[in-house]
Design a protein around this motif. Sequence first.
Motif, PDB file in Angstrom:
ATOM      1  N   GLN A 173       0.836  -1.220   0.000  1.00 51.42           N
ATOM      2  CA  GLN A 173       0.000   0.000   0.000  1.00 51.42           C
ATOM      3  C   GLN A 173       0.863   1.259   0.000  1.00 51.42           C
ATOM      4  O   GLN A 173       0.554   2.236  -0.682  1.00 51.42           O
ATOM      5  CB  GLN A 173      -0.916  -0.016   1.231  1.00 51.42           C
ATOM      6  N   LEU A 213      -7.946  -3.513   5.055  1.00 52.72           N
ATOM      7  CA  LEU A 213      -6.626  -4.007   4.634  1.00 52.72           C
ATOM      8  C   LEU A 213      -5.740  -4.365   5.831  1.00 52.72           C
ATOM      9  O   LEU A 213      -4.889  -5.248   5.735  1.00 52.72           O
ATOM     10  CB  LEU A 213      -5.922  -2.972   3.745  1.00 52.72           C
ATOM     11  N   LEU A 247      -6.307  -1.391  -3.535  1.00 53.65           N
ATOM     12  CA  LEU A 247      -5.598  -2.618  -3.141  1.00 53.65           C
ATOM     13  C   LEU A 247      -6.454  -3.547  -2.274  1.00 53.65           C
ATOM     14  O   LEU A 247      -7.116  -3.101  -1.342  1.00 53.65           O
ATOM     15  CB  LEU A 247      -4.329  -2.219  -2.378  1.00 53.65           C
ATOM     16  N   LYS A 254      -1.659   6.379  -4.036  1.00 55.30           N
ATOM     17  CA  LYS A 254      -2.816   6.249  -3.148  1.00 55.30           C
ATOM     18  C   LYS A 254      -4.124   6.018  -3.913  1.00 55.30           C
ATOM     19  O   LYS A 254      -5.121   5.575  -3.328  1.00 55.30           O
ATOM     20  CB  LYS A 254      -2.929   7.431  -2.183  1.00 55.30           C
ATOM     21  N   GLY A 304      -9.639  -5.376   2.344  1.00 55.66           N
ATOM     22  CA  GLY A 304      -9.331  -4.136   1.632  1.00 55.66           C
ATOM     23  C   GLY A 304     -10.137  -2.997   2.220  1.00 55.66           C
ATOM     24  O   GLY A 304     -11.135  -3.237   2.912  1.00 55.66           O
TER      25      GLY A 304
END
Lengths: 216, 216
Positions: free
Chosen positions: A123, A186, A132, A128, A159
């Motif tokens: 990440q 995440l 992900l 950004k 996520g």
Amino acid sequence: MKIGIVGGTGDIGEGMTMRLSPLFDVVVGSREQEKAEATCTMARDTLKSRGQECSLTGVTNQDAVDKGDIVILAIPFKHVVPTLSGLHGFEDKIVISPVNPMEKQDHFVFVPPPEGSAALMIQKLLPKEARLCCAFNTIAANRWKAIDEELAYSVPVCGDDDDTKHQVMELVNKISELQAFNAGPLSVSTMIEPLTPLVLNIARYNKMHDVGIQFR
Amino acid sequence: MKIGIVGGTGDIGEGMTMRLSPLFDVVVGSREQEKAEATCTMARDTLKSRGQECSLTGVTNQDAVDKGDIVILAIPFKHVVPTLSGLHGFEDKIVISPVNPMEKQDHFVFVPPPEGSAALMIQKLLPKEARLCCAFNTIAANRWKAIDEELAYSVPVCGDDDDTKHQVMELVNKISELQAFNAGPLSVSTMIEPLTPLVLNIARYNKMHDVGIQFR
């Protein structure tokens, strides 16, 4: 929907290529395009001998990122930093990390980076705007490759963006008998990634092959 | 074989008492002996109403340690230090830790002590002659208590002494449909204990009840 596989000629990438290309347009990436093309030829022949059609293109890792709507990082943990530092264009892509940071000592040990997990490290390495998720962590390369057998496993998916996670879970649920489970944000990748060294150890100590996990 | 349950009147201890006492001599410990006796009466009545015999004694936690050949620490993580600091006599006992260090924030988070896991912390608190294993970590209190239903789950067991681990796995395999798996040395408890917050989160996010794990 196009799926780009970064590291598509590795152990896991090859098996994913064979499982995914009859279902989706798959763009197989490698550091060297020729290697990716060779994997595509092998996969196409293997599937054809079973009467299965597929959609497959061998490209560079950068092309796999550029052409994929969903990009799977099918690379070992130690290749994450060198591979990602040479790639760009992840903005707005759905990116899937099946990466597990582990080392083989006497047995397999979970050795996370300072961020706490491979996914949390990835990440930080991605822009950004990349979307992900963690998925497929516990499916062993041998299982992906054994295309005459169903994959009857549970797949925890985590996520931070719910829409992205929903799309990844849909993808998972289309593959063989895999069943996706929403595991949370995440940050819970710190609890998902240790599953893989755990099941590898269980396989070894109990003389089993390619142990997988089911939640029930 | 006598099994001592430290914290036998808690959520998990009560369910364990009902599952184990028809199979083994169970010594139920509590800080207050009266509470332990009340749990025994409840368990005996519940089992009797189903036509099951049981062997049960309500005692103090110290008595549960002294009388048990196997001692199960059925206590929440936050009670580990205060409880163990008030107990002695663990030398040569088989000790089972089902303890998971976790916190409920928005979701469940694995919050291990500096040692890396509850089991590794407990190892430091016990005399070195104690024979410690990790087991039962992922079996939820509600599942233990639902005695009309089988427990059809996999149980990873870890510990440093093979003979002890073998005995603990035998114990596990006698309970309902639980299946023990050797997961390796005690240090792999760092990969076993996060399973519990993971499955609690999966239960919550996927609207399931008491999710368990199977290795296959």
